[in-house]
Scaffold this motif. Sequence first.
Motif, PDB file in Angstrom:
ATOM      1  N   UNK A  74      39.351   7.957  38.564  1.00 19.53           N
ATOM      2  CA  UNK A  74      39.541   9.224  37.844  1.00 19.53           C
ATOM      3  C   UNK A  74      38.234   9.705  37.227  1.00 19.53           C
ATOM      4  N   UNK A  75      37.420   8.760  36.718  1.00 15.80           N
ATOM      5  CA  UNK A  75      36.131   9.141  36.142  1.00 15.80           C
ATOM      6  C   UNK A  75      35.199   9.697  37.221  1.00 15.80           C
ATOM      7  N   UNK A  76      35.224   9.060  38.405  1.00 15.33           N
ATOM      8  CA  UNK A  76      34.381   9.540  39.508  1.00 15.33           C
ATOM      9  C   UNK A  76      34.768  10.958  39.907  1.00 15.33           C
ATOM     10  N   UNK A  77      36.058  11.193  40.051  1.00 15.15           N
ATOM     11  CA  UNK A  77      36.533  12.523  40.438  1.00 15.15           C
ATOM     12  C   UNK A  77      36.147  13.550  39.388  1.00 15.15           C
ATOM     13  N   UNK A  78      36.248  13.155  38.107  1.00 17.74           N
ATOM     14  CA  UNK A  78      35.897  14.086  37.026  1.00 17.74           C
ATOM     15  C   UNK A  78      34.421  14.465  37.078  1.00 17.74           C
ATOM     16  N   UNK A  79      33.561  13.492  37.388  1.00 10.70           N
ATOM     17  CA  UNK A  79      32.114  13.745  37.366  1.00 10.70           C
ATOM     18  C   UNK A  79      31.577  14.302  38.687  1.00 10.70           C
ATOM     19  N   UNK A  80      32.112  13.820  39.810  1.00 12.47           N
ATOM     20  CA  UNK A  80      31.534  14.183  41.108  1.00 12.47           C
ATOM     21  C   UNK A  80      32.458  15.022  42.001  1.00 12.47           C
ATOM     22  N   UNK A  81      33.711  15.101  41.632  1.00 11.23           N
ATOM     23  CA  UNK A  81      34.634  15.880  42.441  1.00 11.23           C
ATOM     24  C   UNK A  81      35.337  15.047  43.497  1.00 11.23           C
ATOM     25  N   UNK A  82      36.523  15.505  43.885  1.00 11.05           N
ATOM     26  CA  UNK A  82      37.311  14.803  44.901  1.00 11.05           C
ATOM     27  C   UNK A  82      36.931  15.289  46.295  1.00 11.05           C
ATOM     28  N   UNK A  83      37.368  14.515  47.279  1.00 12.64           N
ATOM     29  CA  UNK A  83      37.122  14.895  48.671  1.00 12.64           C
ATOM     30  C   UNK A  83      37.965  16.113  49.011  1.00 12.64           C
ATOM     31  N   UNK A  84      37.333  17.071  49.623  1.00 13.38           N
ATOM     32  CA  UNK A  84      38.023  18.283  50.054  1.00 13.38           C
ATOM     33  C   UNK A  84      37.817  18.447  51.550  1.00 13.38           C
ATOM     34  N   UNK A  85      38.775  19.058  52.217  1.00 16.65           N
ATOM     35  CA  UNK A  85      38.673  19.264  53.665  1.00 16.65           C
ATOM     36  C   UNK A  85      37.424  20.061  54.037  1.00 16.65           C
ATOM     37  N   UNK A  86      36.878  20.813  53.078  1.00 23.89           N
ATOM     38  CA  UNK A  86      35.654  21.568  53.346  1.00 23.89           C
ATOM     39  C   UNK A  86      34.526  20.661  53.826  1.00 23.89           C
TER      40      UNK A  86
END
Length: 274
Positions: A57-69
């Motif tokens: 959750x901390x990683x996603x908050x700081x770097x963002x989640x994987x997106x199909x883009x």
Amino acid sequence: MNEYLKLVNFEIKRFSKLFLTLIVMVIVAQVIGAFLTSFSYMNRVETTMAQKLLGESQYVHEYGAYNLQEFLFSGYFILSIMFAASILIIYVFFIWYRDWLGKSSFIYRLLMLPTARRNIYFAKLTTILLFVLCLVGIQIALLEVVQLIIHGIIPDQLRADSSKAYIYSFDILSFLYPKTPLLFALLYGLGATVVAVVFTAILFERSYHLKGIFLGVIYLVISIIVMAIPVIIQDITGYLYLNEIIGLTAVTSILTLGVALYLADYLLKRKINV
């Protein structure tokens, strides 16, 4: 109609092996791309989380989640689409010139068939359009496969899943899959008109040879200008609404297509002799 359908079937069979190879190459490129972009993302995540002692959750908050883009903007997807489009563009020319190649030109056998010569033209045009629509349909299914691969590699907590409407709003996908039936018909109708214009320009070259090259180029330029009239008017005045642009584009495309079909019929009947 029966003779026309036979010619369409004949043209499809002539290109079927190459077309199937093209489909396989696109599928392989995009499936490999889905695996590699997903594994690459996971490697970055694991390395960063280990170095900075972060949770998911901390990683996603700081770097963002994987997106199909990340996949859609990768070379695997973009280059595979460009490669498929390039092959079909080349085939627009090859579908005619192939018939004139060799010592015994096959085109003369086609022209001697007991059917209207314009059916040869319509069969080749229909074949190109069917291949385009087939690739577009396959790409829809392939995107679903790609998403299944991504979901299998990247955990839910690290993914930002997008809705279908959002996914198909990306530039290249919105071009392949217009939002409304009207825009779909307009876009692919415009594409069919362009192919018809190129076909007719080729017939000018085949009918008049060296002089035909000059005539074909002039015809292409005039056709492009006519089809671009809505854009030209909008650039000059800036007063056209979207519906007016769409309406004018439809009118100029129909006019251009009608002229292309008339000239092609004339050249096939009067200028190309067996």
